[in-house]
Motif scaffolding. Structure first.
Motif, PDB file in Angstrom:
ATOM      1  N   MET A 124       0.845  -1.167   0.000  1.00 52.72           N
ATOM      2  CA  MET A 124       0.000   0.000   0.000  1.00 52.72           C
ATOM      3  C   MET A 124       0.894   1.235   0.000  1.00 52.72           C
ATOM      4  O   MET A 124       1.924   1.262   0.658  1.00 52.72           O
ATOM      5  CB  MET A 124      -0.884  -0.071   1.239  1.00 52.72           C
ATOM      6  N   THR A 125       0.513   2.254  -0.723  1.00 53.88           N
ATOM      7  CA  THR A 125       1.288   3.491  -0.743  1.00 53.88           C
ATOM      8  C   THR A 125       0.431   4.645  -0.252  1.00 53.88           C
ATOM      9  O   THR A 125      -0.789   4.631  -0.370  1.00 53.88           O
ATOM     10  CB  THR A 125       1.799   3.808  -2.163  1.00 53.88           C
ATOM     11  N   ASP A 126       1.108   5.668   0.294  1.00 57.15           N
ATOM     12  CA  ASP A 126       0.383   6.852   0.750  1.00 57.15           C
ATOM     13  C   ASP A 126       0.198   7.821  -0.418  1.00 57.15           C
ATOM     14  O   ASP A 126       0.521   7.510  -1.562  1.00 57.15           O
ATOM     15  CB  ASP A 126       1.086   7.498   1.946  1.00 57.15           C
ATOM     16  N   GLN A 127      -0.292   9.023  -0.153  1.00 52.85           N
ATOM     17  CA  GLN A 127      -0.576   9.990  -1.212  1.00 52.85           C
ATOM     18  C   GLN A 127       0.674  10.470  -1.932  1.00 52.85           C
ATOM     19  O   GLN A 127       0.609  10.925  -3.067  1.00 52.85           O
ATOM     20  CB  GLN A 127      -1.323  11.189  -0.617  1.00 52.85           C
ATOM     21  N   MET A 128       1.836  10.350  -1.287  1.00 56.10           N
ATOM     22  CA  MET A 128       3.094  10.778  -1.894  1.00 56.10           C
ATOM     23  C   MET A 128       3.781   9.633  -2.634  1.00 56.10           C
ATOM     24  O   MET A 128       4.889   9.795  -3.117  1.00 56.10           O
ATOM     25  CB  MET A 128       4.026  11.323  -0.813  1.00 56.10           C
ATOM     26  N   ARG A 144       4.763   6.827  -1.207  1.00 55.51           N
ATOM     27  CA  ARG A 144       5.634   6.082  -0.298  1.00 55.51           C
ATOM     28  C   ARG A 144       4.878   4.877   0.238  1.00 55.51           C
ATOM     29  O   ARG A 144       3.660   4.903   0.362  1.00 55.51           O
ATOM     30  CB  ARG A 144       6.067   6.969   0.877  1.00 55.51           C
ATOM     31  N   ARG A 145       5.631   3.837   0.585  1.00 59.90           N
ATOM     32  CA  ARG A 145       4.999   2.662   1.182  1.00 59.90           C
ATOM     33  C   ARG A 145       4.422   3.029   2.539  1.00 59.90           C
ATOM     34  O   ARG A 145       5.027   3.779   3.299  1.00 59.90           O
ATOM     35  CB  ARG A 145       6.003   1.546   1.349  1.00 59.90           C
ATOM     36  N   ALA A 146       3.255   2.466   2.822  1.00 56.83           N
ATOM     37  CA  ALA A 146       2.582   2.721   4.098  1.00 56.83           C
ATOM     38  C   ALA A 146       1.836   1.455   4.497  1.00 56.83           C
ATOM     39  O   ALA A 146       1.407   0.688   3.636  1.00 56.83           O
ATOM     40  CB  ALA A 146       1.602   3.888   3.954  1.00 56.83           C
ATOM     41  N   PRO A 147       1.680   1.228   5.804  1.00 57.35           N
ATOM     42  CA  PRO A 147       0.906   0.053   6.240  1.00 57.35           C
ATOM     43  C   PRO A 147      -0.548   0.152   5.781  1.00 57.35           C
ATOM     44  O   PRO A 147      -1.118   1.242   5.714  1.00 57.35           O
ATOM     45  CB  PRO A 147       0.986   0.119   7.771  1.00 57.35           C
ATOM     46  N   ALA A 200      -4.549  -0.192   6.168  1.00 61.68           N
ATOM     47  CA  ALA A 200      -5.426   0.120   7.295  1.00 61.68           C
ATOM     48  C   ALA A 200      -5.973  -1.159   7.908  1.00 61.68           C
ATOM     49  O   ALA A 200      -6.319  -2.108   7.198  1.00 61.68           O
ATOM     50  CB  ALA A 200      -6.576   1.003   6.835  1.00 61.68           C
ATOM     51  N   ALA A 201      -6.031  -1.183   9.232  1.00 60.58           N
ATOM     52  CA  ALA A 201      -6.649  -2.304   9.938  1.00 60.58           C
ATOM     53  C   ALA A 201      -8.141  -2.312   9.594  1.00 60.58           C
ATOM     54  O   ALA A 201      -8.749  -1.255   9.432  1.00 60.58           O
ATOM     55  CB  ALA A 201      -6.437  -2.152  11.434  1.00 60.58           C
ATOM     56  N   PRO A 202      -8.755  -3.485   9.471  1.00 61.32           N
ATOM     57  CA  PRO A 202     -10.133  -3.545   8.984  1.00 61.32           C
ATOM     58  C   PRO A 202     -11.176  -2.871   9.873  1.00 61.32           C
ATOM     59  O   PRO A 202     -12.111  -2.268   9.360  1.00 61.32           O
ATOM     60  CB  PRO A 202     -10.417  -5.039   8.849  1.00 61.32           C
ATOM     61  N   VAL A 203     -11.029  -2.944  11.177  1.00 61.95           N
ATOM     62  CA  VAL A 203     -12.058  -2.398  12.062  1.00 61.95           C
ATOM     63  C   VAL A 203     -11.685  -1.003  12.559  1.00 61.95           C
ATOM     64  O   VAL A 203     -12.452  -0.057  12.424  1.00 61.95           O
ATOM     65  CB  VAL A 203     -12.324  -3.345  13.262  1.00 61.95           C
ATOM     66  N   THR A 204     -10.494  -0.866  13.130  1.00 58.49           N
ATOM     67  CA  THR A 204     -10.094   0.417  13.725  1.00 58.49           C
ATOM     68  C   THR A 204      -9.585   1.411  12.700  1.00 58.49           C
ATOM     69  O   THR A 204      -9.501   2.595  12.995  1.00 58.49           O
ATOM     70  CB  THR A 204      -9.003   0.206  14.789  1.00 58.49           C
ATOM     71  N   ARG A 205      -9.215   0.931  11.508  1.00 53.81           N
ATOM     72  CA  ARG A 205      -8.675   1.742  10.413  1.00 53.81           C
ATOM     73  C   ARG A 205      -7.307   2.348  10.748  1.00 53.81           C
ATOM     74  O   ARG A 205      -6.847   3.244  10.080  1.00 53.81           O
ATOM     75  CB  ARG A 205      -9.649   2.845   9.974  1.00 53.81           C
ATOM     76  N   ARG A 206      -6.639   1.830  11.782  1.00 51.87           N
ATOM     77  CA  ARG A 206      -5.286   2.297  12.120  1.00 51.87           C
ATOM     78  C   ARG A 206      -4.331   1.959  10.986  1.00 51.87           C
ATOM     79  O   ARG A 206      -4.451   0.930  10.352  1.00 51.87           O
ATOM     80  CB  ARG A 206      -4.783   1.610  13.388  1.00 51.87           C
ATOM     81  N   ARG A 207      -3.325   2.794  10.819  1.00 50.67           N
ATOM     82  CA  ARG A 207      -2.313   2.566   9.787  1.00 50.67           C
ATOM     83  C   ARG A 207      -0.925   2.442  10.406  1.00 50.67           C
ATOM     84  O   ARG A 207       0.062   2.808   9.796  1.00 50.67           O
ATOM     85  CB  ARG A 207      -2.327   3.686   8.759  1.00 50.67           C
ATOM     86  N   ASP A 208      -0.866   1.925  11.610  1.00 48.17           N
ATOM     87  CA  ASP A 208       0.412   1.726  12.283  1.00 48.17           C
ATOM     88  C   ASP A 208       0.992   0.378  11.885  1.00 48.17           C
ATOM     89  O   ASP A 208       0.279  -0.514  11.431  1.00 48.17           O
ATOM     90  CB  ASP A 208       0.215   1.752  13.810  1.00 48.17           C
ATOM     91  N   ARG A 209       2.289   0.237  12.101  1.00 44.61           N
ATOM     92  CA  ARG A 209       2.904  -1.073  11.899  1.00 44.61           C
ATOM     93  C   ARG A 209       2.301  -2.056  12.890  1.00 44.61           C
ATOM     94  O   ARG A 209       2.029  -1.697  14.028  1.00 44.61           O
ATOM     95  CB  ARG A 209       4.403  -1.005  12.116  1.00 44.61           C
ATOM     96  N   ALA A 210       2.122  -3.280  12.443  1.00 44.20           N
ATOM     97  CA  ALA A 210       1.508  -4.293  13.304  1.00 44.20           C
ATOM     98  C   ALA A 210       2.488  -4.744  14.380  1.00 44.20           C
ATOM     99  O   ALA A 210       3.637  -5.055  14.092  1.00 44.20           O
ATOM    100  CB  ALA A 210       1.070  -5.488  12.469  1.00 44.20           C
TER     101      ALA A 210
END
Length: 91
Positions: free
Chosen positions: A1-5, A7-10, A12-22
């Motif tokens: 997955m990439t962000d708007q720029m 760059r690679r990004a995690p 989103a978690a399915p329920v909480t929608r967090r985009r942090d590293r697992a």
């Protein structure tokens, strides 16, 4: 997955929608959020039949090692390594 720029990004978690590293605590929090979703947001659970069950089944299997895999795991493994199904692979 990439962000708007671009760059690679995690993802989103399915329920909480967090985009942090697992990591362990976030996976546990995601599982708890998924288990609470039918009580917290019954409309989403009703509109997406099977979605909550798929998330909780996958996270329980991957994180807690409970239950059978949520999908077939007939993936080749390196020689001498046990496959996810427990079959010993030899060269």
């Amino acid at each position: 997955m990439t962000d708007q720029m671009g760059r690679r990004a995690p993802a989103a978690a399915p329920v909480t929608r967090r985009r942090d590293r697992a990591f362990e605590e976030l996976i546990a929090a995601e599982l708890l959020a998924a288990e609470a979703l039918p009580r917290r947001d019954p409309e989403t659970a009703r509109l997406r039949p099977g979605w909550v069950a798929a998330i909780t089944t996958t996270l329980r299997w991957a994180f807690r090692h409970e239950g059978a895999p949520p999908f077939p795991l007939d993936v080749p493994c390196a020689a001498g390594v046990s496959s996810p199904s427990g079959v010993q692979v030899t060269s």
